[in-house]
Motif scaffolding. Structure first.
Motif, short mmCIF file in Angstrom:
data_model
loop_
_atom_site.label_atom_id
_atom_site.label_comp_id
_atom_site.label_asym_id
_atom_site.label_seq_id
_atom_site.Cartn_x
_atom_site.Cartn_y
_atom_site.Cartn_z
N ASP A 1 0.85 -1.19 0.00
CA ASP A 1 0.00 0.00 0.00
C ASP A 1 0.89 1.25 0.00
N ALA A 2 0.46 2.26 -0.73
CA ALA A 2 1.24 3.50 -0.84
C ALA A 2 1.43 4.20 0.50
N HIS A 3 0.57 3.93 1.47
CA HIS A 3 0.66 4.61 2.76
C HIS A 3 1.46 3.81 3.80
N ALA A 4 2.04 2.70 3.41
CA ALA A 4 2.85 1.89 4.34
C ALA A 4 4.20 2.57 4.56
N GLY A 5 4.66 2.52 5.79
CA GLY A 5 5.97 3.05 6.12
C GLY A 5 6.04 3.51 7.56
N ALA A 6 7.25 3.59 8.08
CA ALA A 6 7.46 4.01 9.46
C ALA A 6 7.26 5.52 9.62
N THR A 7 7.51 6.28 8.54
CA THR A 7 7.28 7.73 8.56
C THR A 7 6.09 8.06 7.66
N VAL A 8 5.55 9.25 7.81
CA VAL A 8 4.33 9.65 7.09
C VAL A 8 4.44 9.43 5.59
N LYS A 9 3.32 9.05 4.99
CA LYS A 9 3.25 8.84 3.55
C LYS A 9 2.16 9.69 2.91
N HIS A 10 1.22 10.23 3.70
CA HIS A 10 0.20 11.09 3.14
C HIS A 10 0.88 12.35 2.64
N ARG A 11 0.63 12.70 1.39
CA ARG A 11 1.37 13.77 0.71
C ARG A 11 1.40 15.09 1.48
N SER A 12 0.25 15.51 2.02
CA SER A 12 0.21 16.79 2.73
C SER A 12 1.10 16.76 3.97
N ARG A 13 1.16 15.62 4.62
CA ARG A 13 1.97 15.50 5.83
C ARG A 13 3.45 15.40 5.49
N VAL A 14 3.78 14.76 4.38
CA VAL A 14 5.17 14.67 3.94
C VAL A 14 5.70 16.06 3.63
N ARG A 15 4.87 16.91 3.00
CA ARG A 15 5.30 18.28 2.69
C ARG A 15 5.62 19.06 3.96
N ARG A 16 4.85 18.83 5.03
CA ARG A 16 5.08 19.55 6.29
C ARG A 16 6.31 19.05 7.01
N ASP A 17 6.46 17.71 7.12
CA ASP A 17 7.60 17.11 7.82
C ASP A 17 7.68 15.63 7.46
N PRO A 18 8.56 15.28 6.52
CA PRO A 18 8.64 13.89 6.06
C PRO A 18 9.19 12.91 7.11
N ASN A 19 9.70 13.43 8.22
CA ASN A 19 10.29 12.55 9.24
C ASN A 19 9.37 12.22 10.39
N GLN A 20 8.13 12.78 10.39
CA GLN A 20 7.22 12.48 11.50
C GLN A 20 6.75 11.04 11.41
N PRO A 21 6.46 10.42 12.55
CA PRO A 21 6.04 9.01 12.53
C PRO A 21 4.71 8.83 11.82
N ASN A 22 4.55 7.70 11.17
CA ASN A 22 3.33 7.38 10.44
C ASN A 22 2.31 6.78 11.41
N LEU A 23 1.40 7.61 11.88
CA LEU A 23 0.34 7.16 12.78
C LEU A 23 -0.89 6.72 11.99
N ARG A 24 -0.78 6.72 10.65
CA ARG A 24 -1.89 6.42 9.76
C ARG A 24 -1.53 5.24 8.84
N GLN A 25 -0.95 4.20 9.41
CA GLN A 25 -0.52 3.04 8.63
C GLN A 25 -1.70 2.23 8.10
N VAL A 26 -2.78 2.15 8.87
CA VAL A 26 -3.96 1.37 8.49
C VAL A 26 -5.20 2.21 8.76
N HIS A 27 -6.07 2.31 7.76
CA HIS A 27 -7.34 3.03 7.91
C HIS A 27 -8.45 2.01 8.02
N LEU A 28 -9.21 2.07 9.11
CA LEU A 28 -10.36 1.19 9.34
C LEU A 28 -11.64 2.01 9.28
N LEU A 29 -12.63 1.48 8.60
CA LEU A 29 -13.90 2.18 8.44
C LEU A 29 -15.03 1.19 8.63
N HIS A 30 -16.05 1.59 9.34
CA HIS A 30 -17.18 0.73 9.67
C HIS A 30 -18.18 0.67 8.51
#
Length: 181
Positions: free
Chosen positions: A36-65
């Protein structure tokens, strides 16, 4: 604490809005969904990468009911699992009522830890006009309710498929309300 089922699983190797249905996905500890394009230890969402590519990826898996899809379809939207970019579509677990830090066992092995709420963005309205407002509501006290699912990190890897059981486990240290991540 509660149990439910996996309705469907999805992934996409590109930064597309929707994700493709799969027979199963593999969760990798500390990274997310394999392939998945959003997999990784650091952020992968484009807007977050632009702000700080070194922040931890707290959005590795999206769950929706799945219950949200039913609510949106009843309101006239044409939506199916995967359309909103989630990796795991669930049923029978009140994702929005979980505590930050709660863990979900998905299938036989995989365990994710909930990091917070998905913060819906304007891409929803580009997908279908009016969708952004439909996944937000206000409680009587004025508090904003974000209904677009939860984000998590993978603490124990494993394969997850439609039909797998979900076991919700309480967060250590007591209940902490979910905040957008």
């Amino acid at each position: 604490m509660g149990s439910g089922r996996v309705v469907a699983v999805h992934r996409s190797g590109s930064h597309s809005f929707s994700k493709h249905a799969e027979d199963s996905i593999t969760l990798v500890a500390g990274l997310g969904v394999a392939g998945d394009a959003h997999a990784g230890a650091t952020v992968k969402h484009r807007s977050r990468v632009r702000r700080d590519p070194n922040q931890p990826n707290l959005r590795q898996v999206h769950l929706l009911h799945a219950e949200l899809f039913e609510e949106l379809m009843a309101a006239g939207f044409a939506l199916w699992p995967g359309d909103l970019g989630e990796n795991v579509t669930t049923r029978g677990v009140d994702l929005l009522a979980l505590s930050a830090g709660a863990r979900l066992r998905l299938g036989a092995q995989a365990v994710v830890q909930v990091t917070g709420l998905r913060n819906p963005c304007s891409q929803l309205d580009r997908f279908q006009p009016g969708l952004m407002a439909a996944v937000l509501e206000r409680r009587p006290d004025g508090t904003l309710v974000r209904k677009a699912g939860v984000m998590a990190v993978v603490v124990q890897g494993g394969d997850v498929a439609a039909g797998d059981p979900i076991e919700a486990l309480a967060a250590e240290g007591g209940f902490r309300p979910l905040q957008p991540v």
